[in-house]
Design an enzyme around this catalytic site. Structure first.
Site, PDB file in Angstrom:
ATOM      1  N   ARG A   1      -4.013   9.012  -3.188  1.00  0.00           N
ATOM      2  CA  ARG A   1      -4.204   7.624  -3.610  1.00  0.00           C
ATOM      3  C   ARG A   1      -4.804   7.542  -5.017  1.00  0.00           C
ATOM      4  O   ARG A   1      -4.375   6.741  -5.827  1.00  0.00           O
ATOM      5  CB  ARG A   1      -5.159   6.925  -2.627  1.00  0.00           C
ATOM      6  CG  ARG A   1      -5.476   5.474  -2.994  1.00  0.00           C
ATOM      7  CD  ARG A   1      -6.444   4.864  -1.982  1.00  0.00           C
ATOM      8  NE  ARG A   1      -6.637   3.454  -2.202  1.00  0.00           N
ATOM      9  CZ  ARG A   1      -5.803   2.497  -1.816  1.00  0.00           C
ATOM     10  NH1 ARG A   1      -4.691   2.842  -1.191  1.00  0.00           N
ATOM     11  NH2 ARG A   1      -6.050   1.230  -2.041  1.00  0.00           N
TER      12      ARG A   1
ATOM     13  N   GLU B   1       3.408   1.795  14.505  1.00  0.00           N
ATOM     14  CA  GLU B   1       3.681   3.119  13.935  1.00  0.00           C
ATOM     15  C   GLU B   1       4.584   3.977  14.815  1.00  0.00           C
ATOM     16  O   GLU B   1       5.355   4.800  14.306  1.00  0.00           O
ATOM     17  CB  GLU B   1       2.373   3.861  13.641  1.00  0.00           C
ATOM     18  CG  GLU B   1       1.610   3.303  12.451  1.00  0.00           C
ATOM     19  CD  GLU B   1       0.901   1.989  12.751  1.00  0.00           C
ATOM     20  OE1 GLU B   1       0.622   1.710  13.937  1.00  0.00           O
ATOM     21  OE2 GLU B   1       0.632   1.223  11.811  1.00  0.00           O
TER      22      GLU B   1
ATOM     23  N   SER C   1       0.821  -1.220   0.000  1.00  0.00           N
ATOM     24  CA  SER C   1       0.000   0.000   0.000  1.00  0.00           C
ATOM     25  C   SER C   1       0.851   1.263   0.000  1.00  0.00           C
ATOM     26  O   SER C   1       0.376   2.335  -0.344  1.00  0.00           O
ATOM     27  CB  SER C   1      -0.971  -0.003   1.182  1.00  0.00           C
ATOM     28  OG  SER C   1      -0.285  -0.094   2.396  1.00  0.00           O
TER      29      SER C   1
ATOM     30  N   PHE D   1      -2.740   6.647  10.115  1.00  0.00           N
ATOM     31  CA  PHE D   1      -2.026   5.952  11.191  1.00  0.00           C
ATOM     32  C   PHE D   1      -0.636   6.546  11.398  1.00  0.00           C
ATOM     33  O   PHE D   1      -0.156   6.665  12.533  1.00  0.00           O
ATOM     34  CB  PHE D   1      -1.975   4.453  10.907  1.00  0.00           C
ATOM     35  CG  PHE D   1      -3.324   3.917  10.513  1.00  0.00           C
ATOM     36  CD1 PHE D   1      -4.437   4.199  11.293  1.00  0.00           C
ATOM     37  CD2 PHE D   1      -3.508   3.194   9.351  1.00  0.00           C
ATOM     38  CE1 PHE D   1      -5.704   3.769  10.927  1.00  0.00           C
ATOM     39  CE2 PHE D   1      -4.770   2.752   8.975  1.00  0.00           C
ATOM     40  CZ  PHE D   1      -5.880   3.032   9.761  1.00  0.00           C
TER      41      PHE D   1
END
Lengths: 326, 294
Positions: free
Chosen positions: A174, A65, A44, A90
């Site tokens: 995206r 994270e 991703s 995140f």
């Protein structure tokens, strides 16, 4: 709320994530200090190609994270140049204190790359929407917040960040977007790109947009031009530091300002522009963005829902001009 | 940015050179004297500033003394040498102990300690790498130092460098999840150049660690996360010198240094309230006596 009359843009669209991936591979070929750090997001974050080319230089810390950002800061401390990449909600939300303390306050050269920001993960819901990231990162002193609007600008922004030490948050869209900047436009920190306007009689209103909203602002300017309204469209590539000169010139030279962002308006681009304008050159403003968590829906549906469309921008420009709602 | 106190730095480097070949008794004697000096300076700083974290400072002092007195490859005349070992004080609230140690080594003049916590001083209540040479990352919020240390060790590994990374954490700090994230990363990447030292004084700000959120069986937890665990008395220089030796197993090293909060001052030892309490003038006098006569 806009009516769904907008026709899809005819211009071809391009994937900023692909541009990001290609650019960091090119940079890594030039500079052995470049590493990519991710949180189980090889796919991703579009790092598959990077991993294949530089298996040792792709560090996957797993689903962690806080560790992700701390490890990035440590790599920088050890002389590497880390691209720390994760889904934007995140990366920023989960690791905000690490971004503050380990990156910005510690003045380390870390490139935080927020993938799929805004409502890119439409139906996955507000937990996966990164609408607060601009407010959070912009509030951190010294952190540079870059929002490229097309693939060419993505490449230029990434290249700039590698060559100029400091802490960065780079927001990588995206969904594919059309090219919006003139060919050959580079990237300069704190400098916006003026895209439309320059009508002989002067410009009536300024639209300051970022990321996915820039092409919609251009479409709105086209619609309004046909009605005799001239719009200055500014692509505010750097949200922090903001291009104050461009904002104040817009406030002086046009009758009002509309901001447009795929983000919450409290603390984001709109708030940044408004706080500058209100303290220096107050003019009517409309801030387009979110004001609440999104309902269920696709990205396109949600952008419509919140009026983040060319029609929505047209309506806001008319409001600023005192023409009332269209 | 503070700058090197050259005379002190050169004396420090000369002493390090001498001690490298000296019998261990001589090393321990030198470290003992150094630790006493650091505690006295720290006490003076905190008394002057009327703030600080003296309990944790005194529990970590012997660890810092061992590292800077005999272990770390650092040079106060060239504090940003890329090949230096890295030391990260994750328990940043014990900045007073670190500042005193760095001044002892000549990273900056000892006189600067008098500015601790004063307006515009580089010596904030928590360390800042952009102002204080020798500080590697800004700490204060807990659970930050270990991930940064892991990142640095990854950089060293990628570069094929033999440099080592040390991080000192409080035991209460191990309640932060980020440390266990970092522990997993260190083990996964087989970062044997990392030594995580946990200042196990068994007290945190409000109460005992075991009364707050149980850490035990602590050595087992660290071992199960893939560490070579060294469980030692944390004020014993011989033990500290051994525990800070490189990994023997190819795994990252975790040193559980069992310490005493407020070590060296009878009325502070093992007392939770000395986490951040400022001694009275009478208490300062008594503390100086106890530290000097120890």
């Amino acid at each position: 709320m806009s009516t769904p009359t907008e026709t899809p843009p005819a211009a071809p669209t391009f994937d900023c994530r692909k541009a990001f991936a290609e650019e960091i591979i090119a940079l890594a070929q030039e500079d052995p200090r470049i590493v990519a750090v991710c949180n189980d997001s090889v796919g991703s974050s579009n790092l598959t190609g990077f991993r294949d080319a530089f298996p040792d230089r792709l560090i996957n810390v797993g689903i962690a994270e806080q560790d992700l950002v701390g490890v990035g800061a440590g790599l920088a401390n050890g002389g590497m140049i880390p691209f720390v990449s994760a889904a934007a909600p995140f990366l920023t939300g989960r690791a905000l204190e690490q971004i503050k303390a380990d990156v910005a306050y510690s003045a380390t050269h870390v490139l935080l790359c927020g993938q799929s920001p805004g409502m890119a993960y439409g139906e996955l819901g507000p937990t996966h929407h990164s609408i607060e990231d601009l407010s959070w990162t912009r509030a951190i002193p010294g952190l540079r917040v870059l929002v490229p609007a097309d693939p060419q600008e993505t490449r230029a922004a990434v290249r700039y960040a590698v060559g100029n030490p400091g802490g960065y948050y780079i927001r990588i869209p995206r969904h594919a977007v059309p090219a919006v900047n003139p060919e050959g436009t580079g990237f300069e920190l704190g400098r916006s790109v003026r895209l439309a306007g320059h009508s002989p009689g002067g410009e009536d209103v300024t639209v300051i947009a970022i990321g996915t909203l820039v092409s919609r602002a251009l479409a709105a300017a086209e619609t309004l031009r046909a009605e005799g309204i001239s719009v200055r469209v500014i692509n505010m590539s750097t949200v922090s530091p903001l291009d104050a000169d461009a904002v104040l010139a817009a406030a002086r030279e046009t009758r009002g300002i509309v901001t447009a962002e795929e983000a919450i308006v409290s603390g984001g681009l709109g708030a940044a522009v408004a706080s500058l304008v209100v303290q220096n050159q107050p003019v009517p403003m409309r801030l387009l963005g979110l004001t609440e968590f999104a309902p269920t829906g696709s990205t396109d549906f949600l952008l419509e829902h919140f009026g983040l469309t060319a029609d929505g921008i047209v309506a806001a420009v008319r409001e600023v001009l005192g023409h009332g709602g269209a | 940015m503070l700058t090197t106190d050259r005379a002190t730095a050169e004396k420090y480097l000369a002493t390090r050179k001498e001690l490298a070949d000296a019998p261990v008794e001589d090393v321990i004697a030198a470290l003992t004297a150094m630790a006493t000096q650091i505690r006295l300076w720290d006490l003076e700083m905190i008394n002057r500033a009327k703030l600080g974290h003296i309990g944790g400072d005194f529990s970590v002092t012997d660890i810092l003394t061992t590292l800077y007195g005999a272990v770390l490859n650092v040079d106060p005349t060239n504090p940003t040498d890329p090949e230096r070992d890295r030391f990260i004080l994750s328990k940043g609230h014990t900045a007073g102990a670190l500042y005193s140690t760095l001044a002892y080594c000549g990273f900056f003049p000892q006189a600067e300690l008098a500015t601790f916590a004063q307006a515009l001083s580089p010596l904030n209540g928590h360390p800042n790498r952009t102002k204080v040479p020798g500080v590697e990352t800004n700490t204060g919020p807990l659970g930050h130092g270990f991930p940064v240390a892991v990142g640095h060790a990854l950089a060293a590994k990628l570069q094929g460098s033999p440099r080592r990374t040390f991080v000192v954490m409080g035991d209460g700090e191990m309640q932060e999840g980020s440390n266990w994230e970092a522990a997993m990363t260190a083990a996964h990447y087989e970062l044997s150049s990392v030594t995580a030292i946990i200042d196990r004084n068994r007290l945190q700000q409000g109460a005992g660690t075991e009364d707050t959120k149980t850490l035990e069986p602590f050595p087992d937890k660290l071992a199960s996360f893939g560490f070579e665990v060294r469980d030692i008395p944390g004020h014993d220089f011989a033990a500290l010198l051994l525990a800070t030796q490189p990994s023997t197993t190819g795994k990252p090293v975790a040193v559980i240094a069992n310490t005493v909060k407020g070590k060296g001052v009878s009325f502070m030892e093992n007392r939770v309230e000395w986490h951040h309490k400022v001694p009275s003038d009478e208490q300062v006098t008594q503390a100086v006596q106890e530290l000097t006569n120890a």
